[in-house]
Design a protein around this motif. Structure first.
Motif, short mmCIF file in Angstrom:
data_model
loop_
_atom_site.label_atom_id
_atom_site.label_comp_id
_atom_site.label_asym_id
_atom_site.label_seq_id
_atom_site.Cartn_x
_atom_site.Cartn_y
_atom_site.Cartn_z
N PHE A 3 -8.42 16.34 52.65
CA PHE A 3 -7.78 15.12 53.03
C PHE A 3 -8.57 13.89 52.30
N MET A 4 -7.93 13.23 51.69
CA MET A 4 -8.69 11.96 51.18
C MET A 4 -9.07 10.94 52.18
N HIS A 5 -10.35 10.47 51.73
CA HIS A 5 -10.33 9.29 53.03
C HIS A 5 -9.74 8.22 52.62
N PRO A 6 -9.39 7.60 53.96
CA PRO A 6 -8.32 6.30 53.90
C PRO A 6 -8.77 5.21 52.93
N ASP A 7 -10.05 4.83 52.81
CA ASP A 7 -10.50 3.95 52.04
C ASP A 7 -10.25 4.27 50.74
N LEU A 8 -10.47 5.49 50.02
CA LEU A 8 -10.15 5.96 48.77
C LEU A 8 -8.65 5.76 48.60
N VAL A 9 -7.90 6.11 49.48
CA VAL A 9 -6.20 5.84 49.17
C VAL A 9 -6.13 4.46 49.05
N PHE A 10 -6.78 3.76 49.92
CA PHE A 10 -6.40 2.16 49.69
C PHE A 10 -7.20 1.76 48.32
N GLU A 11 -8.16 2.07 48.09
CA GLU A 11 -8.59 1.73 46.67
C GLU A 11 -7.85 2.08 45.46
N LYS A 12 -7.25 3.19 45.72
CA LYS A 12 -6.36 3.70 44.44
C LYS A 12 -5.12 2.81 44.78
N GLU A 13 -4.50 2.56 45.70
CA GLU A 13 -3.25 1.72 45.68
C GLU A 13 -3.51 0.43 45.24
N ARG A 14 -4.75 -0.12 45.38
CA ARG A 14 -4.91 -1.43 45.02
C ARG A 14 -5.15 -1.63 43.53
N SER A 15 -5.97 -0.51 42.87
CA SER A 15 -6.11 -0.40 41.52
C SER A 15 -4.83 -0.20 41.05
N ARG A 16 -3.68 0.47 41.28
CA ARG A 16 -2.60 0.68 40.69
C ARG A 16 -1.73 -0.71 40.81
N GLU A 17 -1.83 -1.28 41.98
CA GLU A 17 -1.23 -2.61 42.01
C GLU A 17 -1.91 -3.82 41.00
N GLU A 18 -2.96 -3.70 40.69
CA GLU A 18 -3.78 -4.44 39.82
C GLU A 18 -3.14 -3.97 38.50
N GLU A 19 -3.18 -2.60 38.24
CA GLU A 19 -2.70 -2.32 36.74
C GLU A 19 -1.17 -2.68 36.50
N GLU A 20 -0.44 -2.70 37.74
CA GLU A 20 1.06 -3.06 37.49
C GLU A 20 1.08 -4.54 37.06
N ILE A 21 0.04 -5.34 37.86
CA ILE A 21 0.24 -6.92 37.61
C ILE A 21 -0.18 -7.16 36.36
N SER A 22 -1.26 -6.39 35.71
CA SER A 22 -1.92 -6.84 34.66
C SER A 22 -0.77 -6.44 33.43
N SER A 23 -0.11 -5.03 33.59
CA SER A 23 0.75 -4.55 32.52
C SER A 23 1.93 -5.75 32.67
N ASP A 24 2.28 -6.23 33.65
CA ASP A 24 3.57 -7.09 33.91
C ASP A 24 2.99 -8.46 33.10
N ALA A 25 1.83 -8.85 33.24
CA ALA A 25 1.23 -9.98 32.59
C ALA A 25 1.19 -9.80 31.04
N GLU A 26 0.70 -8.55 30.71
CA GLU A 26 0.83 -8.38 29.25
C GLU A 26 2.25 -8.21 28.71
N SER A 27 3.10 -7.85 29.28
CA SER A 27 4.48 -7.56 28.86
C SER A 27 5.14 -8.97 28.71
N ARG A 28 4.86 -9.89 29.86
CA ARG A 28 5.26 -11.25 29.67
C ARG A 28 4.64 -12.25 28.64
N ARG A 29 3.36 -11.76 28.38
CA ARG A 29 2.51 -12.58 27.31
C ARG A 29 3.28 -11.99 25.94
N GLY A 30 3.53 -10.84 26.00
CA GLY A 30 4.24 -10.35 24.53
C GLY A 30 5.55 -10.96 24.34
N ASN A 31 6.17 -10.90 25.68
CA ASN A 31 7.64 -11.86 25.20
C ASN A 31 7.46 -13.12 24.92
N GLU A 32 6.47 -13.92 25.33
CA GLU A 32 6.42 -15.27 25.23
C GLU A 32 5.90 -15.17 23.63
#
Length: 166
Positions: free
Chosen positions: A78-107
């Motif tokens: 079993f993965m510790h719940p805190d690690l699951v939370f950390e992974k999910e949060r880092s994925r969300e941050e990656e998605e946000i930053s990749s969205d920002a990058e794509s928006r910046r590229g579009n601009e």
């Protein structure tokens, strides 16, 4: 097919899965029985010589491709719940930053397009201004010729008047 999953605590889970089942299918069966999220489950498959951890990106692999057959024995961690939370949060941050990058590229693309359009407009304006300047120059030169022609005629008539007087 029947597989046996052993938890580190020594508890065994016997579960039935389809022969074409994926790792995710097996994890979902286990998660339902243990009342845990699928994200926390880590499987260790294979025999003593070829044992390995099934990675998250392999969840869509078929169990048979990993060597799982009828009556296979595997281990569950079993993965510790805190690690699951950390992974999910880092994925969300990656998605946000990749969205920002794509928006910046579009601009930037839009800015480049607008800049190119402005350059074209500037070129067109310069061409128009040059054409207008040339027309003005032609008109100006034409007027001077006309004025010179009028002046010459006036001189000739003055000279003719002087000759008549003498």
């Amino acid at each position: 097919m029947k597989v046996t999953v052993e938890i580190l605590t020594g508890t065994f889970i016997d579960t039935e899965v389809n022969e074409n089942a994926t790792v995710r299918d097996l994890k979902e069966n286990i998660a339902t029985e243990l009342k845990l999220p699928v994200k926390r489950l880590i499987l260790l498959v294979g025999d003593d010589e070829n044992r390995r951890i099934v990675m998250e990106n392999e969840d869509e692999m078929m169990l048979r491709d990993l060597g799982v057959i009828e009556d296979s024995h595997m281990y569950l961690f079993f993965m510790h719940p805190d690690l699951v939370f950390e992974k999910e949060r880092s994925r969300e941050e990656e998605e946000i930053s990749s969205d920002a990058e794509s928006r910046r590229g579009n601009e930037e693309d839009k800015a480049n397009i607008n800049g190119h359009e402005e350059e074209e407009e500037d070129k067109a304006m310069k061409i128009d201004e040059k054409a207008e300047g040339e027309e003005e120059e032609k008109e100006k030169n034409g007027e001077e010729k006309d004025n010179d022609g009028v002046k010459e005629e006036a001189k000739e008539s003055e000279e003719g008047d002087k000759k008549v007087e003498t």
